[in-house]
Design a protein around this motif. Structure first.
Motif, short mmCIF file in Angstrom:
data_model
loop_
_atom_site.label_atom_id
_atom_site.label_comp_id
_atom_site.label_asym_id
_atom_site.label_seq_id
_atom_site.Cartn_x
_atom_site.Cartn_y
_atom_site.Cartn_z
N LEU A 97 12.73 -34.95 -31.79
CA LEU A 97 12.55 -36.33 -31.98
C LEU A 97 11.20 -36.79 -31.75
N SER A 98 10.57 -36.37 -30.58
CA SER A 98 9.26 -36.60 -30.62
C SER A 98 8.05 -36.20 -31.49
N LYS A 99 8.27 -34.72 -31.85
CA LYS A 99 7.56 -34.41 -33.12
C LYS A 99 7.64 -35.18 -34.31
N LYS A 100 8.89 -35.72 -34.49
CA LYS A 100 9.13 -36.35 -35.84
C LYS A 100 8.42 -37.56 -35.92
N TYR A 101 8.06 -38.22 -34.75
CA TYR A 101 7.49 -39.50 -34.70
C TYR A 101 5.98 -39.17 -33.95
N ASN A 102 5.52 -38.08 -34.23
CA ASN A 102 4.11 -37.81 -34.10
C ASN A 102 3.69 -38.10 -32.73
N GLU A 103 4.63 -37.68 -31.71
CA GLU A 103 4.47 -37.86 -30.40
C GLU A 103 3.77 -39.17 -29.96
N ARG A 104 4.08 -40.30 -30.46
CA ARG A 104 3.62 -41.38 -30.18
C ARG A 104 4.04 -41.91 -28.65
N PRO A 105 3.11 -42.64 -28.08
CA PRO A 105 3.12 -43.01 -26.81
C PRO A 105 4.67 -43.61 -26.43
N LEU A 106 4.95 -44.69 -27.22
CA LEU A 106 6.03 -45.38 -27.09
C LEU A 106 7.16 -44.44 -27.19
N VAL A 107 7.23 -43.56 -28.12
CA VAL A 107 8.36 -42.37 -28.19
C VAL A 107 8.46 -41.68 -27.10
N LYS A 108 7.49 -40.99 -26.57
CA LYS A 108 7.37 -40.25 -25.29
C LYS A 108 8.12 -41.06 -24.15
N ALA A 109 7.43 -42.35 -23.96
CA ALA A 109 7.72 -42.96 -22.93
C ALA A 109 9.24 -43.29 -22.94
N VAL A 110 9.90 -43.62 -24.12
CA VAL A 110 11.25 -43.89 -24.22
C VAL A 110 12.18 -42.64 -23.98
N LEU A 111 11.78 -41.64 -24.54
CA LEU A 111 12.43 -40.51 -24.29
C LEU A 111 12.49 -39.83 -22.96
N HIS A 112 11.19 -40.03 -22.12
CA HIS A 112 11.18 -39.58 -20.85
C HIS A 112 12.00 -40.45 -20.13
N ALA A 113 12.20 -41.79 -20.37
CA ALA A 113 12.75 -42.78 -19.48
C ALA A 113 14.51 -42.40 -19.66
N HIS A 114 14.82 -41.78 -20.67
CA HIS A 114 16.39 -41.51 -21.17
C HIS A 114 16.42 -40.18 -20.39
N ILE A 115 15.40 -39.11 -20.40
CA ILE A 115 15.71 -38.16 -19.65
C ILE A 115 15.87 -38.24 -18.18
N ASP A 116 14.77 -39.03 -17.74
CA ASP A 116 14.93 -39.30 -16.08
C ASP A 116 16.13 -40.17 -15.86
N TYR A 117 16.75 -40.90 -16.48
CA TYR A 117 18.15 -41.47 -16.42
C TYR A 117 19.12 -40.37 -16.25
N LEU A 118 19.13 -39.44 -17.38
CA LEU A 118 20.19 -38.54 -17.32
C LEU A 118 19.93 -37.40 -16.03
N GLU A 119 18.71 -37.29 -15.74
CA GLU A 119 18.66 -36.34 -14.50
C GLU A 119 19.12 -37.02 -13.35
N GLN A 120 18.85 -38.55 -13.23
CA GLN A 120 19.37 -38.95 -11.92
C GLN A 120 20.96 -39.07 -11.96
N ALA A 121 21.62 -39.47 -13.15
CA ALA A 121 22.98 -39.64 -13.02
C ALA A 121 23.59 -38.11 -12.95
N TRP A 122 23.16 -37.01 -13.30
CA TRP A 122 23.24 -35.69 -13.02
C TRP A 122 23.37 -35.26 -11.61
N LYS A 123 22.27 -35.71 -10.92
CA LYS A 123 22.14 -35.66 -9.37
C LYS A 123 23.20 -36.21 -8.51
#
Length: 68
Positions: A40-66
């Protein structure tokens, strides 16, 4: 960047993660998350907004997992 398209794709990505959580083991689940986030990040040329939003989602998932 087409922001509307990105957020539509993001919503579909989140739904797919939820679906995959029901069928994949832990290792495969996290590989799925990271691989599809990268796509998904590559699809949107790894733009800062895209990377930040994806990173936030992954952080959330990681915290929920823990917290399980």
């Amino acid at each position: 960047m087409d922001v509307k398209a990105f957020y539509k794709d993001l919503a579909e990505w989140v739904l797919s993660i939820n679906q995959q959580s029901q069928t994949l083991g832990p290792t495969e689940y996290w590989e799925y998350i990271l691989n599809t986030a990268g796509e998904l990040s590559k699809k949107y040329n790894e733009r800062p907004l895209v990377k930040a939003v994806l990173h936030a989602h992954i952080d959330y998932l990681e915290q929920a997992w823990k917290e399980q």
